[in-house]
Motif scaffolding. Structure first.
Motif, PDB file in Angstrom:
ATOM      1  N   GLU A 168      -3.195   5.842   8.697  1.00 36.27           N
ATOM      2  CA  GLU A 168      -4.240   5.463   7.746  1.00 36.27           C
ATOM      3  C   GLU A 168      -3.810   4.184   7.003  1.00 36.27           C
ATOM      4  O   GLU A 168      -4.594   3.253   6.831  1.00 36.27           O
ATOM      5  CB  GLU A 168      -4.426   6.627   6.759  1.00 36.27           C
ATOM      6  N   LYS A 192      -4.140   1.097   9.094  1.00 34.25           N
ATOM      7  CA  LYS A 192      -5.537   0.687   9.228  1.00 34.25           C
ATOM      8  C   LYS A 192      -6.000  -0.034   7.958  1.00 34.25           C
ATOM      9  O   LYS A 192      -6.629  -1.100   8.008  1.00 34.25           O
ATOM     10  CB  LYS A 192      -6.399   1.940   9.460  1.00 34.25           C
ATOM     11  N   THR A 193      -5.654   0.560   6.819  1.00 39.27           N
ATOM     12  CA  THR A 193      -6.046  -0.047   5.552  1.00 39.27           C
ATOM     13  C   THR A 193      -5.393  -1.417   5.384  1.00 39.27           C
ATOM     14  O   THR A 193      -6.038  -2.373   4.936  1.00 39.27           O
ATOM     15  CB  THR A 193      -5.643   0.869   4.385  1.00 39.27           C
ATOM     16  N   PRO A 242     -12.230  -0.968   2.685  1.00 35.54           N
ATOM     17  CA  PRO A 242     -11.926   0.364   3.205  1.00 35.54           C
ATOM     18  C   PRO A 242     -12.537   1.431   2.295  1.00 35.54           C
ATOM     19  O   PRO A 242     -13.074   1.112   1.227  1.00 35.54           O
ATOM     20  CB  PRO A 242     -10.400   0.420   3.152  1.00 35.54           C
ATOM     21  N   GLU A 243     -12.461   2.688   2.696  1.00 32.52           N
ATOM     22  CA  GLU A 243     -12.951   3.778   1.842  1.00 32.52           C
ATOM     23  C   GLU A 243     -11.949   4.081   0.728  1.00 32.52           C
ATOM     24  O   GLU A 243     -12.316   4.397  -0.392  1.00 32.52           O
ATOM     25  CB  GLU A 243     -13.203   5.041   2.668  1.00 32.52           C
ATOM     26  N   LYS A 244     -10.679   3.993   1.096  1.00 33.10           N
ATOM     27  CA  LYS A 244      -9.608   4.276   0.123  1.00 33.10           C
ATOM     28  C   LYS A 244      -8.532   3.225   0.272  1.00 33.10           C
ATOM     29  O   LYS A 244      -8.430   2.584   1.302  1.00 33.10           O
ATOM     30  CB  LYS A 244      -8.954   5.630   0.458  1.00 33.10           C
ATOM     31  N   MET A 245      -7.734   3.054  -0.756  1.00 34.35           N
ATOM     32  CA  MET A 245      -6.538   2.213  -0.544  1.00 34.35           C
ATOM     33  C   MET A 245      -5.444   2.512  -1.565  1.00 34.35           C
ATOM     34  O   MET A 245      -5.622   3.265  -2.461  1.00 34.35           O
ATOM     35  CB  MET A 245      -6.906   0.739  -0.506  1.00 34.35           C
ATOM     36  N   ILE A 300       0.831  -1.200   0.000  1.00 40.11           N
ATOM     37  CA  ILE A 300       0.000   0.000   0.000  1.00 40.11           C
ATOM     38  C   ILE A 300       0.871   1.258   0.000  1.00 40.11           C
ATOM     39  O   ILE A 300       0.616   2.202  -0.732  1.00 40.11           O
ATOM     40  CB  ILE A 300      -0.958  -0.013   1.211  1.00 40.11           C
ATOM     41  N   VAL A 314     -13.286  -0.150  -3.942  1.00 42.55           N
ATOM     42  CA  VAL A 314     -12.745   1.183  -3.646  1.00 42.55           C
ATOM     43  C   VAL A 314     -12.780   2.061  -4.910  1.00 42.55           C
ATOM     44  O   VAL A 314     -13.062   3.254  -4.845  1.00 42.55           O
ATOM     45  CB  VAL A 314     -11.312   1.064  -3.076  1.00 42.55           C
ATOM     46  N   THR A 321       0.818   7.831   1.821  1.00 43.02           N
ATOM     47  CA  THR A 321      -0.368   7.893   2.683  1.00 43.02           C
ATOM     48  C   THR A 321       0.077   8.206   4.094  1.00 43.02           C
ATOM     49  O   THR A 321       1.217   7.965   4.479  1.00 43.02           O
ATOM     50  CB  THR A 321      -1.143   6.558   2.747  1.00 43.02           C
TER      51      THR A 321
END
Ligand code: ARG
Length: 589
Positions: free
Chosen positions: A425, A428-429, A586-589, A415, A474, A421
């Motif tokens: 965050e 968490k992702t 997730p919301e984003k990755m 990631i 996503v 990032t």
């Protein structure tokens, strides 16, 4: 709402009837030749025998009757007598809009049943290792699928907390600290609140004792005796047992929570101990149990057996209960507390014989109702790349925590490699994606088969993997977020799905329509891998559509709004499906 296959079948059945044939020939399935058509009906072939007519003639007549049918854009007869069908854009859009507004996307469910899913089954005092992974992952998914189908479902961890391992620990502890009050038979005071060991000490004591018992017969005898004493209610041993539970169970809970696995009942073998004497008496009284070589057994062989099914042992010759005994008593307990219609045991397939015996004995003795459905979902072994049971690099048993940490690490690297990032965050992702990688890697295989845990493959963003599924979700979410940002003020997102504008869009829509059938089948067959195969197809269809379509820059507003509505449904279908598999995006990755 009827499934798409049911709806099309009804129309084709009407066609058969109008052409003078029995409606039952109108059953429609998915096409075997997706290059030629979307659906097909083979009924004319079967009808040919009954009506002494060439199948192609029947198929031609039915096609003729249905040629103006609004649900179809094409229906044609091809040799030797297939009906090839393509659905119309209107029909498809209407079906999807029905899914969008219907409860459970239009999936119909039967009257609710009471179901218990027995999974997990760890033995306390031992850390969870990779051998426990499959029971947890598959069981959790099965439980969620049963619940989604409208049933009342209990997940029970069924701890191994009453067997020899307890006697082993007690005996080893006695050797190490003989002065503890638990071993003093004249002690009548209150035992200490604090356990005489920590979790890590406990995790060292058990394997040490287990190894000793394999070499030292006298030690093993002592451990067996301690187990018996514990089960008979020895006060000091029972206090130690409570300490073992209090130290071990919170750690198990933490480990399961880390896997997004949770149980409604944290019962175990110990919780049914009191039921055993009465149950055994009943079996004797009713003439089911008899003595055989000193032991108490129930015969469970049946005439039609093709392999030998040995009698189900209820008590050993020394009167001690066995694994079968606790499982039978657990069935009694479950009937008393919940009266389930259906029980599903998600356990290593090497325990198949145990469950054949337990199920037969339960039915024979009336412990389970005659109409109670008892299912054993035996899963295969998780192997390493060498094809042997998964081990650490050094060849030892790998702890579950270590495996999860390794996969998280790998995902985190990937990631952060991709883009900048925020470290927190990213962490968490990585957790979310790692869980998907592990669970999807497992569940995409048929449960009964062995499979190879391949870290490189499972963590890849390409191919049939958890990260690929999440990546697709996503992607959809990010398009929707951009669309929302560009909307003025409080405007709501568009809802109505429009007619397909190109082949890729139609293909995506067709994939989505399979939802109800797939979920119902995964429930009937207790087969989460069906859901994996479905969402992989949906994701592939979506990505093809995405690459061929400029969604956000489209100037025709109606068209664009139809696409956004389709994206919302695709996202919702995918997120519901992965929730049934036991992970999230997730919301984003
Ligand atoms: N504790 C058992 C074992 O480690 C598994 C329990 C499975 N469930 C059951 N109801 N027997 O082998």
């Amino acid at each position: 709402m009827k499934t798409i296959l049911e709806q099309i079948s009804e129309t084709v059945s009407r066609g058969f009837e109008k052409a003078g044939y029995d409606a039952s020939y109108g059953k429609v399935g998915l096409s075997n030749r997706p290059d030629l058509c979307e659906f097909q009906c083979n009924g004319a072939m079967a009808g040919a025998k009954a009506y002494h007519k060439a199948p192609i003639m029947i198929a031609n007549e039915v096609a003729e009757v249905l040629k103006d049918e609004s649900a179809f854009s094409e229906i044609g007869a091809v040799a030797p007598g297939f009906l090839n069908i393509k659905v119309s854009d209107d029909f498809l859009a209407e079906y999807l809009n029905g899914m969008r507004t219907g409860e459970r996307f239009g999936l119909e469910v039967a009257a609710p049943k009471k179901i218990i899913v027995d999974y997990g089954g760890p033995n306390v005092a031992k850390p969870l290792h990779v051998g426990h992974l499959r029971a947890a992952i598959i069981g959790e998914s099965v439980k969620r699928i049963c619940r989604y189908m409208g049933n009342e479902v209990i997940g029970d961890v069924h701890l191994g907390d009453w067997g020899l391992q307890m006697g082993l620990i007690i005996t080893e502890l006695k050797k190490r600290c003989p002065d503890l009050p638990y071993f003093d038979e004249s002690f009548t005071g209150e035992y200490p609140k604090e356990a005489p060991f920590t979790l890590s000490e406990l995790e060292e004591i058990y394997p040490a004792a287990s190894a000793k018992s394999k070499e030292d017969d006298a030690f093993k005898e002592e451990a067996l005796e301690a187990t018996k004493q514990l089960q008979k209610g020895n006060r000091g041993y029972h206090a130690l047992w409570e300490h073992i539970m209090n130290v071990s169970v919170p750690d198990l809970k933490r480990n399961y929570a880390d896997l997004s696995v949770d149980f409604d009942w944290w019962k175990g073998e110990s919780s049914v101990d009191k039921i055993i004497p009465g149950m055994v008496d009943d079996m004797k009284k009713n003439g089911f149990a008899h003595e055989s070589e000193g032991a108490l057994v129930v015969d469970v062989a049946e005439q039609s057996d093709t392999k030998e099914i040995p009698p189900c042992m209820i008590l050993k010759s020394d009167g001690a209960a066995l694994y079968t005994t606790t499982d039978l008593a657990t069935l009694v307990d479950r009937k008393n507390n919940f009266d389930p219609d259906h029980l599903i045991y998600v356990v290593d397939k090497r325990q198949e014989m145990h469950f054949i015996q337990v199920f037969r004995c339960a039915k024979k003795t009336g412990i389970a109702r005659k109409d109670t459905q008892l299912d054993f979902l035996g899963f295969g072994t998780m192997n390493g790349k060498d094809g042997k049971p998964f081990k650490t690099r050094e060849g030892g048993v790998m702890r579950l925590e270590t495996l999860i940490a390794d996969i998280r690490e790998t995902m985190l690297k990937k990631i952060t490699e991709n883009h900048e990032t925020d470290p927190q965050e990213a962490e968490k992702t990585a957790r979310i994606v790692a869980l998907a990688a592990i669970k999807y890697g497992d569940l995409s295989n048929q449960a009964t088969k062995d499979y190879i845990f391949d870290t490189d493959k499972f963590t890849s963003f390409e191919g049939n993997t958890g990260p690929y599924i999440l990546y697709t979700i996503v992607r959809i979410k990010s398009i929707l977020a951009k669309y929302k940002d560009a909307l003025s003020g409080a405007s709501a997102l568009p809802e109505v799905i429009g007619l397909p504008q190109n082949d890729a869009e139609k293909a995506l829509m067709l994939e989505i329509t399979k939802f109800s059938q797939v979920i119902a089948l995964s429930y009937e067959e207790i087969a989460p891998h069906r859901i994996c195969a479905y969402i992989y197809d949906v994701c592939n269809a979506f990505n093809r559509f995405y690459h061929e379509t400029r969604i956000l820059t489209e100037e025709d507003t109606a068209r664009k709004e139809g696409w956004i509505a389709l994206l919302i449904l695709t996202r919702d279908i995918l997120e519901t499906s992965i929730d049934l598999l036991g992970f999230a995006a997730p919301e984003k990755m």
